[in-house]
Design an enzyme around this catalytic site. Structure first.
Site, PDB file in Angstrom:
ATOM      1  N   SER A  65     -24.953  34.408 -22.793  1.00 40.13           N
ATOM      2  CA  SER A  65     -23.983  35.443 -23.204  1.00 40.13           C
ATOM      3  C   SER A  65     -23.959  35.718 -24.701  1.00 40.13           C
ATOM      4  CB  SER A  65     -22.579  35.033 -22.783  1.00 40.13           C
ATOM      5  OG  SER A  65     -22.438  35.234 -21.411  1.00 40.13           O
ATOM      6  N   LYS A  68     -24.932  39.031 -25.805  1.00 35.00           N
ATOM      7  CA  LYS A  68     -24.087  40.221 -25.605  1.00 35.00           C
ATOM      8  C   LYS A  68     -23.643  40.840 -26.934  1.00 35.00           C
ATOM      9  CE  LYS A  68     -22.196  38.422 -21.237  1.00 35.00           C
ATOM     10  NZ  LYS A  68     -21.074  37.655 -20.674  1.00 35.00           N
ATOM     11  N   TYR A 190     -30.454  42.997 -18.374  1.00 30.12           N
ATOM     12  CA  TYR A 190     -29.400  42.033 -18.705  1.00 30.12           C
ATOM     13  C   TYR A 190     -29.853  40.600 -18.422  1.00 30.12           C
ATOM     14  CZ  TYR A 190     -25.059  39.390 -18.317  1.00 30.12           C
ATOM     15  OH  TYR A 190     -24.091  38.427 -18.457  1.00 30.12           O
ATOM     16  N   TYR A 242     -14.044  34.543 -24.523  1.00 33.65           N
ATOM     17  CA  TYR A 242     -13.366  34.859 -23.250  1.00 33.65           C
ATOM     18  C   TYR A 242     -11.891  34.474 -23.270  1.00 33.65           C
ATOM     19  CZ  TYR A 242     -18.281  34.950 -22.300  1.00 33.65           C
ATOM     20  OH  TYR A 242     -19.596  35.199 -22.395  1.00 33.65           O
ATOM     21  N   VAL A 260     -23.540  30.194 -21.636  1.00 35.34           N
ATOM     22  CA  VAL A 260     -23.540  29.058 -20.700  1.00 35.34           C
ATOM     23  C   VAL A 260     -24.781  28.169 -20.864  1.00 35.34           C
ATOM     24  CG1 VAL A 260     -22.037  30.030 -18.905  1.00 35.34           C
ATOM     25  CG2 VAL A 260     -24.495  30.530 -18.853  1.00 35.34           C
TER      26      VAL A 260
HETATM   27  O1  DON Z   1     -24.000  36.659 -16.650  1.00 38.91           O
HETATM   28  C1  DON Z   1     -24.264  35.474 -16.546  1.00 38.91           C
HETATM   29  O2  DON Z   1     -23.828  34.825 -15.640  1.00 38.91           O
HETATM   30  C2  DON Z   1     -25.100  34.702 -17.560  1.00 38.91           C
HETATM   31  N1  DON Z   1     -26.421  35.175 -17.592  1.00 38.91           N
HETATM   32  C3  DON Z   1     -24.466  34.689 -18.895  1.00 38.91           C
HETATM   33  C4  DON Z   1     -23.131  34.090 -18.813  1.00 38.91           C
HETATM   34  C5  DON Z   1     -22.691  33.374 -20.015  1.00 38.91           C
HETATM   35  O3  DON Z   1     -23.436  32.892 -20.819  1.00 38.91           O
HETATM   36  C6  DON Z   1     -21.234  33.214 -20.107  1.00 38.91           C
HETATM   37  N2  DON Z   1     -20.849  32.550 -21.314  1.00 38.91           N
HETATM   38  N3  DON Z   1     -20.280  31.554 -21.528  1.00 38.91           N
END
Ligand code: DON
Length: 614
Positions: A65, A68, A190, A242, A260
């Site tokens: 993320s 982003k 994405y 978040y 993550v």
């Molecule tokens: O959209 C997703 O599930 C992952 N590729 C990215 C999520 C993420 O890193 C959330 N952050 N803490």
């Protein structure tokens, strides 16, 4: 490089948090569950490009993320800001990263940091196809990291096969026309952007680039337009963590983004990028050690962005002095020096420093306007200014307009080209009569110009402008009798030099003493093989090459005529060989006059030093 105390602090911090083993690696993407959960790295990179790193700061992991925030920057560059905002709002959702926080009627995602907003953002990257979009993302991210980045295809495949929720979000966005075209193609962009491999050091450099107004502090390459920096940092500050965002900004106080994969990047604008990598996550999807380390770093080093530093007069105006205490390096005759001693106060120089923002520019204005009798010539020297923002530029324009309308001469010098400051000024100052003078290459030339103007205003009459200055008018020949002048005159040779003609060069034997009878010459020193600096200017009724009176010395500078000049010279060695009374008298007077000239120069230097130490 030697280990600095800061390296040691970082090492201690690392050791302190090694035992923190709470949290779990993300396993909703099967491939992510395979990472070594004990990995732990910390990196800090300053806006000057100084790198501090400990632990696993060089191991690669997927950006997830964190991408982003940086993709949002690209979308803003590639589209009209209002168009981007019509597709994705900038309001914190206070919900989890994978929440489906969409505006009820329009389907507009709450912000670009949650998945729904991020998928919409990826669709806004320039490119006809998904491939073109992801190529652009990888290319721009590479500008931030200063190295070419790749995708971790195992993680990409793994997420692609299991990312049903994100797939649903994409189709929902397509339903609301937030996405146009094939939602699967955007989803693929994405997933790929989340799988880009970075290191903790890369993340710190990405953060440092945002902190450095979009320019990578190590490569000097711009990764993001300056005007988008507050937009990207703004959403990072309000939404980057978040449903922990409120706590984060309260406790750590820096715009940040987590992923993550275990990474967190935090940005202290104008100062540094901080990154932590540790894959164990809390239930909000943020790295447990990452949060703990960032909190500790922020507290230990006072990095909360709301601990603002105060702009002071001394940090903005390094020094200020007038033209009677600091002179250009032009060598002038005694009468001109007297005029400048008396009226030089009408020239005022402000040496500015640091970042020019609203308050620092206001300080400069305030300082100038506080003069009961405004100086007729005001020089603002920007040589030590590190940046100038729009508000400061506007204020400096207003100042220039006000002063020029009052008939004052305003001169700006030393603006580094990289500021684009000159162009911004010209855009803001539509009436060219109010432009400050900006074409002087350095402070010395600007001072020289102001001095010439003062001399003209105070009706100073030069000894000569058309016919050569006579030998008896040269200060070094002061008190010589007619016979002595005649003697010297008989030993003189004379030559007319054209503009830019070299009279003598560094390294040559200094065996001649010269008189400028008409015109003007400049003394140039070689700084290195391709850079020269003008040390001073010697006008009519002045001499140079006095080293020849002191024995066999080498010339330490080049002398070049600035315009058509009549130069005469004699060889002191021949004079010293003649032991007649008249020759001895001349020698005595030359040395006496040289001593008094040197004393005068010393006095002037003392005055300069005193005024600079105020
Ligand atoms: O959209 C997703 O599930 C992952 N590729 C990215 C999520 C993420 O890193 C959330 N952050 N803490």
């Amino acid at each position: 490089m030697n280990v600095t105390p800061f390296h040691q602090h970082l090492e201690e911090l690392y050791q302190n948090f090694l035992s923190l083993k709470e949290g779990n690696v993300a396993d909703y993407i099967p491939e992510l569950a395979k990472v070594n959960e004990d990995q732990f790295g910390i990196a800090i990179i300053t806006v000057d490009g100084h790198v501090y790193q400990v632990g696993d700061s060089k191991s690669e992991f997927s950006i997830q993320s964190i991408s982003k925030a940086f993709t949002y920057g690209i979308a803003l560059e590639d589209n009209d800001q209002s168009f981007v905002e019509s597709k994705v709002d900038v309001e914190p959702s206070g919900e989890a990263f994978n929440s489906i926080s969409l505006e009820p009627d329009s389907g507009r995602p709450k912000n670009p940091m949650i998945n729904a907003g991020a998928i919409a953002t990826s669709s806004l990257v320039k490119g006809e196809t998904g491939q073109e979009k992801i190529d652009r993302i990888i290319d721009v991210f590479g500008k931030y990291t200063g190295r070419k980045l790749d995708i971790d295809f195992d993680i990409y495949e793994s997420e692609k096969n299991t990312g049903h929720r994100n797939r649903a979000i994409s189709h929902l966005l397509r339903n609301y026309d937030i996405l146009s075209g094939d939602p699967e193609e955007v989803l693929d962009v994405y997933f790929r952007q989340c799988s880009i491999k970075v290191t903790c050091r890369d993340l710190a450099l990405m953060g440092a680039t945002l902190a450095n107004d979009g320019v990578n502090p190590i490569t000097g390459i711009r990764a993001l337009d300056s005007e988008q920096i507050p937009n990207v940092l703004g959403v990072m500050a309000s939404c980057g963590m978040y449903d922990y965002s409120g706590n984060w900004i309260y406790r750590v106080g820096m715009p940040a983004k987590s992923g993550v994969g275990g990474g967190i990047v935090a940005v202290l604008p104008g100062q540094l990028g901080l990154a932590v990598f540790s894959p164990r996550l809390d239930d909000k999807g943020n790295s447990v050690r990452g949060i703990a380390v960032c909190e500790a770093v922020s507290k230990t080093f006072d990095l909360h962005m709301l601990h603002s530093t105060r702009t002071t007069t001394s940090s903005t105006i390094r020094r200020s002095y007038d033209g009677s205490s600091i002179r250009s390096k032009t060598v002038r005759d005694i009468s001109a020096n007297r005029v400048l001693d008396k009226y030089g106060k009408d020239i005022r120089v402000f040496d500015l420093a640091g970042d020019m923002q609203f308050v620092s520019a206001e300080l400069v204005m305030h300082e100038i306007m506080a003069y009961e009798n405004l100086p007729s010539h005001i020089i603002l020297n920007f040589r030590h200014v590190s940046s100038i923002n729009h508000a400061a530029t506007q204020q400096l324009c207003d100042l220039s307009t006000l002063l020029t309308n009052k008939g004052k001469i305003v001169i700006f010098i030393g603006m580094p080209k990289s500021f684009g400051f000159t162009n911004k000024l010209k855009l803001l100052l539509t009436d060219s009569t109010n432009w400050p003078m900006m074409d002087f290459p350095d402070l010395d030339r600007a001072l020289e110009y102001c001095e010439e103007q003062l001399l003209e205003n105070y009706d100073w009459v030069p000894l000569s402008t058309s016919s050569p200055v006579r030998l008896e008018e040269q200060p070094i020949c002061l008190d010589m009798s007619n016979d002595e002048i005649d003697y010297l005159e008989n030993h003189l040779k004379r030559k007319t030099y054209d503009t830019d003609q070299v009279i003598c060069c560094e390294g040559e034997l200094a065996d001649r003493m010269f008189f400028v009878e008409l015109g003007q010459v400049s003394v140039w020193v070689n700084i290195d093989s391709n850079r020269k600096r003008r040390l001073n200017v010697i006008k009519e009724a002045s001499s140079f090459g006095e080293a020849s009176l002191l024995g066999t010395k080498k010339r330490i500078a080049d002398i070049v005529s600035d315009k058509k000049s009549v130069i005469s010279w004699f060889e002191p060695a021949a004079l010293f060989q003649d032991t007649s009374q008249i020759s001895l008298n001349i020698q005595k007077k030359l040395f006496k006059n040289l001593a008094s000239q040197t004393f005068e120069k010393l006095q002037r230097s003392d005055k300069e030093i005193r005024s600079l130490s105020k």
